[in-house]
Each structure stands twice: as C-alpha cells, then as structure tokens.
Scaffold this motif. Structure first.
Motif, PDB file in Angstrom:
ATOM      1  N   UNK A 241       0.997  -1.196   0.040  1.00  0.00           N
ATOM      2  CA  UNK A 241       0.065   0.309  -0.132  1.00  0.00           C
ATOM      3  C   UNK A 241       0.779   1.111   0.322  1.00  0.00           C
ATOM      4  N   UNK A 242       2.536   0.815   0.843  1.00  0.00           N
ATOM      5  CA  UNK A 242       2.904   2.157   1.441  1.00  0.00           C
ATOM      6  C   UNK A 242       3.080   2.899  -0.757  1.00  0.00           C
ATOM      7  N   UNK A 243       3.650   1.831  -1.059  1.00  0.00           N
ATOM      8  CA  UNK A 243       4.201   2.403  -2.715  1.00  0.00           C
ATOM      9  C   UNK A 243       3.601   2.117  -3.486  1.00  0.00           C
ATOM     10  N   UNK A 244       2.527   1.706  -3.378  1.00  0.00           N
ATOM     11  CA  UNK A 244       0.902   2.019  -4.747  1.00  0.00           C
ATOM     12  C   UNK A 244       0.776   3.401  -4.340  1.00  0.00           C
ATOM     13  N   UNK A 245       0.725   4.061  -2.703  1.00  0.00           N
ATOM     14  CA  UNK A 245       0.385   5.727  -2.585  1.00  0.00           C
ATOM     15  C   UNK A 245       1.391   6.407  -3.316  1.00  0.00           C
ATOM     16  N   UNK A 246       2.521   5.856  -3.302  1.00  0.00           N
ATOM     17  CA  UNK A 246       3.643   7.189  -3.770  1.00  0.00           C
ATOM     18  C   UNK A 246       3.516   6.530  -5.407  1.00  0.00           C
ATOM     19  N   UNK A 247       2.977   5.792  -5.836  1.00  0.00           N
ATOM     20  CA  UNK A 247       2.889   5.229  -6.925  1.00  0.00           C
ATOM     21  C   UNK A 247       1.803   7.052  -7.867  1.00  0.00           C
ATOM     22  N   UNK A 248       0.802   6.634  -6.950  1.00  0.00           N
ATOM     23  CA  UNK A 248      -0.386   7.431  -7.354  1.00  0.00           C
ATOM     24  C   UNK A 248       0.236   8.878  -7.361  1.00  0.00           C
ATOM     25  N   UNK A 249       1.150   9.292  -6.862  1.00  0.00           N
ATOM     26  CA  UNK A 249       1.353  10.896  -6.679  1.00  0.00           C
ATOM     27  C   UNK A 249       1.724  11.006  -7.847  1.00  0.00           C
ATOM     28  N   UNK A 250       2.900   9.778  -8.399  1.00  0.00           N
ATOM     29  CA  UNK A 250       3.865  10.178  -9.986  1.00  0.00           C
ATOM     30  C   UNK A 250       2.972   9.950 -11.457  1.00  0.00           C
ATOM     31  N   UNK A 251       1.065   9.263 -10.765  1.00  0.00           N
ATOM     32  CA  UNK A 251       0.457   9.187 -12.335  1.00  0.00           C
ATOM     33  C   UNK A 251      -0.517  10.063 -12.093  1.00  0.00           C
ATOM     34  N   UNK A 252      -0.760  10.293 -13.320  1.00  0.00           N
ATOM     35  CA  UNK A 252      -1.771  11.247 -13.659  1.00  0.00           C
ATOM     36  C   UNK A 252      -3.266  11.065 -13.759  1.00  0.00           C
ATOM     37  N   UNK A 253      -3.421   9.577 -14.305  1.00  0.00           N
ATOM     38  CA  UNK A 253      -4.697   8.516 -14.396  1.00  0.00           C
ATOM     39  C   UNK A 253      -4.408   7.002 -14.099  1.00  0.00           C
ATOM     40  N   UNK A 254      -5.623   6.911 -12.775  1.00  0.00           N
ATOM     41  CA  UNK A 254      -5.278   5.167 -12.390  1.00  0.00           C
ATOM     42  C   UNK A 254      -6.804   4.810 -12.462  1.00  0.00           C
TER      43      UNK A 254
END
Length: 361
Positions: A241-254
């Motif tokens: 989950x922590x890694x996923x949240x970091x990836x969300x911050x660097x992503x334009x669209x989920x």
C-alpha cells in the motif's frame, strides 16, 4: 475517522485484525496468529478478555460488519449480544459483501455490479464460491442478527446504501461517505502537451473478476496504440500500500474499477493526490449527494465496450480536460470525504442516537 473524532475531543479505541495485507493501524490487535494453528482463535479470545473494560460502558460501539472479529459466526453473534447489552448504542457498517448486498444485486439493485448487468446475473461461475458462502445458514443468521440488533446502519458507498434501502423500510439506514486524509500540498497535475500521459493500472490477480481493472487496462492500451508515444501505461500487481500511494502521486490517471457505481477508497486515495480516476462516477450518485458541478471521474460501465472506448479516447487525449478533472478530484475529496468532515457526520449521528432520535431520516 478515529483521528477526526479524537481531534474533536472524543475517546476512541480501535479493535481490528488489520484487514489482512492492509495491516491497518489499531489499538488492540485481533489478528489470528496462524503459528498457533487451530488454537489461533484462542489468542483472539484472550485479547478480548484482556481488554474487557474497553468492551463495556461505551456510549457508542461501532462494528464494521457482521463478522467483525476473526472467529466463527457463533462467536460473533455472542459478541454482538454482549456489546448490545453492555453499551448504550451499537452502529453497524455496511462496508462490503454481505447477504443483503448480494441479494439486492441479484435483483438488479443497483443497475449494475460485479454480479449483475445488462438485466441479468453475470460472472456466475466466478462468483460461485462467494455466493455459496453468503448463503450459508450461519452467515445468514449472523448477518441478519447484526442488522436487527444494531441501532443504526451506515453505508459508506452509495451502492451499498441502495442495496440496504431496498431491504429496509424504516429509518435505521444512513449514508456517510468514506474518510480520506488529504496529503499535505496536494495539487492538480500539470499535464503538458510535450510529455507522456502516465496511466497506472493496478490489478489484484485473485480479485480482478470483482474489479475489472484488467479489462479497462486493455481499452487504455488500445487508446495508447492509437496515440503512439503520447500515453504510457504501467500495469502493476500486488504492490504494498505505501508503495502504491507513492505511485499514485506520480501518476496522471488511475485505472480502478469497472463495476463500481461510485468512487471507493482506492479511487478516493488517488483523487486526493490529484490523480484522475477511471472508475465509477454515475450521474445518479452526483444527484444523490446534490453535486451539480464537479465531475472528476471518467465513468465506465460493464457491457458497454464501444461506449467505454470512446469515452477513453475523448478524455485521455484532452490534456486541458484532464487538468480540470485533476483539480476537481482534489476539490471533490475535500468537499465530501475529508476525514474531519466525515468524523463530524458520525458525531452528528451518534449525538442523535444518544438523544433518542432513532428514526433520524
């Protein structure tokens, strides 16, 4: 929600098993220790006995579903009875799968779900084990008992509210949205014309038939091929989950869920970071919450392949629109899901229960 209630001056104790791999924070750990083998349930009972004083004398006890302790249904029924007798009021969450939800879905409420769309049951074989579990006599007895004994039921998603509304004929049911802690400094994405649009597809391999992210991901890949070099698709599976949240911050669209009617926790966590979500954003939901302006979600539906593809073509190639939706995503979470606002909605419900106003709405 706990943080918001504590900030408002309330005393809160959180008991939980951590929700499997999420390993959610809790004050009292009820996770079964499988090193104990068949005796792992005894450790849970010991934890309950050790913290007996926390289980009695409360103004409000809230359980998240009918099996709120990782023990057999019979134990959960006994615990529900105990909590009901030794505390002033009990509130039960409608936060996920239960017999009421699956029964309602089988009747087409809401209009579509992971088990029903296009006017008929779907994914029947894939859902066989899940449906069989919900139809077990102990599960039905425990679920029904929890619903009857609770003084209030709270749905965290509009679709759960619809399911329970079709079953209830009195004022026990309430809708209170999911709480989100918005990251400090969250801001809208700047998606310049000269760079690739970053799209994240998060897949839960054993649960994708419930989510449909892989299906949406294939449509996004098709749009990416049609716009060579403009869209970058990153597909991940089982990320912590922590890694996923970091990836969300660097992503334009989920890419989130195909079958959802409204944004769930995963979607909201992305939206709070300015990430535009492909998932559930039905007009019926916006009308329900009284929202006339914000439309932050790229809405997709099962059984609408060409419509979904055209929606993705239109939105994923319009940088200005995506920047607008990014800002609206943050605005939407602040307006409806900020954990402090959600805590106050629960506080309001608790106060009215304590005042004896049972039929609130």
């Amino acid at each position: 929600m706990k943080k918001g209630l504590i900030e408002d001056g309330h005393q809160v104790v959180l008991m939980s098993d951590g929700n499997n791999w999420h390993n959610s924070p809790r004050d009292i750990d009820l996770k079964r220790d499988m090193r104990w083998g068949k005796l792992s349930g005894l450790k849970v009972l010991w934890q309950l006995l050790r913290h007996y004083k926390c289980l009695v004398g409360n103004d409000i006890v809230q359980i998240h579903n009918y099996q709120f302790v990782p023990l057999k249904m019979g134990w959960n029924r006994h615990l529900i009875s105990f909590l009901k007798r030794h505390n002033r009021y009990m509130v039960k969450g409608c936060f996920g799968d239960d017999p009421v939800v699956l029964d309602s879905q089988a009747e087409g409420v809401p209009e579509y779900s992971d088990t029903y769309w296009d006017g008929r049951p779907q994914n029947v074989e894939l859902n066989k084990e899940r449906t069989a579990e919900m139809n077990m006599v102990p599960v039905r007895h425990c679920s029904g008992f929890a619903n009857r004994e609770s003084d209030a039921l709270v749905a965290c998603l509009y679709e759960y509210y619809l399911c329970y509304r079709s079953w209830l004929s009195h004022g026990k049911l309430h809708y209170i949205p999911l709480p989100i802690e918005i990251p400090e400094g969250a801001r809208a994405k700047h998606i310049a014309d000269g760079r690739k649009l970053k799209v994240l597809v998060g897949i839960q391999p054993k649960r994708d038939y419930l989510k449909g992210a892989a299906y949406i991901g294939r449509l996004v890949e098709q749009v990416a091929k049609e716009n060579d070099g403009l869209i970058e698709v990153n597909t991940v599976e089982g990320v912590p989950y922590d890694e996923y949240c970091r990836m969300l911050s660097e992503t334009d669209v989920l890419v989130d869920q195909l079958y959802s009617y409204t944004p769930s926790m995963n979607s909201l966590a992305a939206m709070a970071r300015g990430t535009v979500v492909i998932g559930g954003g039905e007009e019926e939901f916006y009308k329900f919450i009284g929202e006339d302006e914000l439309r932050p979600i790229i809405n997709v539906r099962p059984g609408r392949d060409e419509d979904n593809l055209n929606t993705l073509r239109r939105t994923l190639t319009d940088r200005k629109l995506l920047e607008k939706m990014s800002q609206q995503s943050i605005d939407f979470v602040k307006k409806y899901h900020d954990y402090r606002k959600v805590a106050r909605q629960y506080e309001h419900l608790y106060e009215r229960l304590l005042a004896g106003e049972f039929d609130i709405y």
